[in-house]
Write a protein that holds these residues in place. Sequence first.
Motif, PDB file in Angstrom:
ATOM      1  N   MET A   1     -19.787  20.295  85.178  1.00 31.88           N
ATOM      2  CA  MET A   1     -18.786  19.218  84.584  1.00 31.88           C
ATOM      3  C   MET A   1     -18.953  19.383  82.930  1.00 31.88           C
ATOM      4  N   LYS A   2     -17.728  19.380  82.377  1.00 32.87           N
ATOM      5  CA  LYS A   2     -17.650  19.227  80.746  1.00 32.87           C
ATOM      6  C   LYS A   2     -16.832  17.858  80.678  1.00 32.87           C
ATOM      7  N   LEU A   3     -17.326  17.172  79.797  1.00 36.02           N
ATOM      8  CA  LEU A   3     -16.704  15.609  79.290  1.00 36.02           C
ATOM      9  C   LEU A   3     -16.637  15.849  78.089  1.00 36.02           C
ATOM     10  N   TYR A   4     -15.251  15.838  77.746  1.00 36.62           N
ATOM     11  CA  TYR A   4     -14.933  15.753  76.280  1.00 36.62           C
ATOM     12  C   TYR A   4     -14.504  14.323  75.719  1.00 36.62           C
ATOM     13  N   TYR A   5     -15.109  14.222  74.548  1.00 43.00           N
ATOM     14  CA  TYR A   5     -15.139  12.977  73.908  1.00 43.00           C
ATOM     15  C   TYR A   5     -15.319  12.730  72.399  1.00 43.00           C
ATOM     16  N   PHE A   6     -14.821  11.797  71.973  1.00 44.77           N
ATOM     17  CA  PHE A   6     -14.973  11.486  70.344  1.00 44.77           C
ATOM     18  C   PHE A   6     -15.629   9.951  70.659  1.00 44.77           C
ATOM     19  N   ASP A   7     -16.253   9.428  69.438  1.00 46.17           N
ATOM     20  CA  ASP A   7     -16.771   8.441  69.445  1.00 46.17           C
ATOM     21  C   ASP A   7     -15.850   6.989  69.214  1.00 46.17           C
ATOM     22  N   THR A   8     -14.962   6.947  70.180  1.00 41.46           N
ATOM     23  CA  THR A   8     -14.060   5.888  70.187  1.00 41.46           C
ATOM     24  C   THR A   8     -13.893   5.059  71.612  1.00 41.46           C
ATOM     25  N   LEU A   9     -12.873   4.230  71.661  1.00 36.44           N
ATOM     26  CA  LEU A   9     -13.250   3.192  72.671  1.00 36.44           C
ATOM     27  C   LEU A   9     -12.947   3.996  74.168  1.00 36.44           C
ATOM     28  N   ASN A  10     -11.992   4.588  74.459  1.00 35.32           N
ATOM     29  CA  ASN A  10     -12.083   5.069  75.871  1.00 35.32           C
ATOM     30  C   ASN A  10     -12.978   6.065  76.110  1.00 35.32           C
ATOM     31  N   PRO A  11     -13.369   7.029  75.299  1.00 36.24           N
ATOM     32  CA  PRO A  11     -14.331   8.035  75.455  1.00 36.24           C
ATOM     33  C   PRO A  11     -15.679   7.205  75.653  1.00 36.24           C
ATOM     34  N   ARG A  12     -15.881   6.194  75.038  1.00 40.50           N
ATOM     35  CA  ARG A  12     -17.061   5.333  75.288  1.00 40.50           C
ATOM     36  C   ARG A  12     -17.407   4.818  76.781  1.00 40.50           C
ATOM     37  N   LYS A  50      -5.271  13.825  74.008  1.00 41.23           N
ATOM     38  CA  LYS A  50      -6.487  12.682  73.800  1.00 41.23           C
ATOM     39  C   LYS A  50      -7.740  12.862  74.557  1.00 41.23           C
ATOM     40  N   VAL A  51      -8.671  12.078  74.190  1.00 37.51           N
ATOM     41  CA  VAL A  51      -9.959  11.947  74.631  1.00 37.51           C
ATOM     42  C   VAL A  51      -9.942  10.485  75.367  1.00 37.51           C
ATOM     43  N   GLU A  55     -13.599  18.345  82.733  1.00 36.05           N
ATOM     44  CA  GLU A  55     -13.366  19.680  83.786  1.00 36.05           C
ATOM     45  C   GLU A  55     -14.441  19.530  84.870  1.00 36.05           C
ATOM     46  N   ASP A  56     -14.106  19.695  85.886  1.00 35.62           N
ATOM     47  CA  ASP A  56     -14.970  19.617  87.138  1.00 35.62           C
ATOM     48  C   ASP A  56     -14.522  20.758  88.162  1.00 35.62           C
ATOM     49  N   GLY A  57     -15.035  21.756  87.700  1.00 34.21           N
ATOM     50  CA  GLY A  57     -14.639  23.132  88.452  1.00 34.21           C
ATOM     51  C   GLY A  57     -13.050  23.398  88.101  1.00 34.21           C
ATOM     52  N   ASP A  58     -12.122  23.360  89.167  1.00 39.91           N
ATOM     53  CA  ASP A  58     -10.550  23.487  88.759  1.00 39.91           C
ATOM     54  C   ASP A  58     -10.015  22.150  88.580  1.00 39.91           C
ATOM     55  N   LEU A  59     -10.769  21.057  88.470  1.00 38.06           N
ATOM     56  CA  LEU A  59      -9.891  19.990  88.179  1.00 38.06           C
ATOM     57  C   LEU A  59     -10.145  19.709  86.686  1.00 38.06           C
ATOM     58  N   LYS A  60      -9.028  19.520  86.385  1.00 41.54           N
ATOM     59  CA  LYS A  60      -8.992  18.723  84.847  1.00 41.54           C
ATOM     60  C   LYS A  60      -8.344  17.232  84.713  1.00 41.54           C
ATOM     61  N   LEU A  61      -9.257  16.476  84.445  1.00 39.65           N
ATOM     62  CA  LEU A  61      -9.010  15.176  84.752  1.00 39.65           C
ATOM     63  C   LEU A  61      -8.806  14.266  83.439  1.00 39.65           C
ATOM     64  N   TRP A  62      -7.803  13.621  83.247  1.00 39.52           N
ATOM     65  CA  TRP A  62      -7.597  12.775  81.936  1.00 39.52           C
ATOM     66  C   TRP A  62      -7.472  11.278  82.302  1.00 39.52           C
ATOM     67  N   GLU A  63      -7.670  10.478  81.350  1.00 45.71           N
ATOM     68  CA  GLU A  63      -7.451   8.987  81.570  1.00 45.71           C
ATOM     69  C   GLU A  63      -9.057   8.378  81.878  1.00 45.71           C
ATOM     70  N   ALA A  64      -9.405   7.754  81.008  1.00 45.54           N
ATOM     71  CA  ALA A  64     -11.000   7.294  80.919  1.00 45.54           C
ATOM     72  C   ALA A  64     -11.247   6.494  82.333  1.00 45.54           C
ATOM     73  N   ASN A  65     -10.213   5.691  82.629  1.00 50.42           N
ATOM     74  CA  ASN A  65     -10.690   5.042  84.032  1.00 50.42           C
ATOM     75  C   ASN A  65     -10.619   5.742  85.120  1.00 50.42           C
ATOM     76  N   ALA A  66      -9.830   6.878  85.117  1.00 46.93           N
ATOM     77  CA  ALA A  66      -9.759   7.781  86.336  1.00 46.93           C
ATOM     78  C   ALA A  66     -11.119   8.734  86.557  1.00 46.93           C
TER      79      ALA A  66
END
Length: 209
Positions: A1-12, A50-51, A55-66
């Motif tokens: 899995m790859k977790l894309y982030y920046f040091d702001t609220l939702n990525p935190r 947005k961040v 990425e988890d295999g073929d899954l591309k997932l956005w929104e921090a809560n999800a």
Amino acid sequence: MKLYYFDTLNPRKACTVARYLNSPVEFVHVNLGKGEHKSPQYLAVNPNGKVPALEDGDLKLWEANAIMCHLAGASDSDLWPKETERQVEVMRWLSWNSEHFTHHASALYFEYLIKPRFGLGTIDRAAVIEASGWVTKFGAVLDDHLNGPKFLLGDALTIADFAVAITLPYAKEAHIPLDGFPHIQRWHDRLNELPAWREPFPTTEAVAA
């Protein structure tokens, strides 16, 4: 899995859960200041630009809560409860938070931390006054709820705690009005006992807002 982030609220939020669960993720820093979130490569992962994103295999997932839900489910963790009734409670707090408490607290975070960081102009005093009033109103609701239980859903930590508390590490710098809310402070003190909460980001550059 790859977790894309920046040091702001939702990525935190997402990074905290990944750290807490020791999830097998590769942390990928997306430099917003350099516009990396607008690159074709990143937009192929998150078309919103947005961040965070995952990425988890073929899954591309956005929104921090999800993403928090997915990481908890992948680890079979009760951060995302198994019982439908408790899942509904988590969703209630996530929804309340996005519409009320953090919705307004993040406006103060934006005015006092994000604007100076990215050169987005001066502080909007009218916006600060309005947001502070709403934070006080909804902070009272949160403080009353936390008069007794250790966490939002009782004795068990869930992703709802990480979401609702996400502005609290920045309360002083963002002038978030929390005076008079002792139960919120006590709850945040408990979260601060968790290394993943105190230091969610994988690089030293990302510890500060």
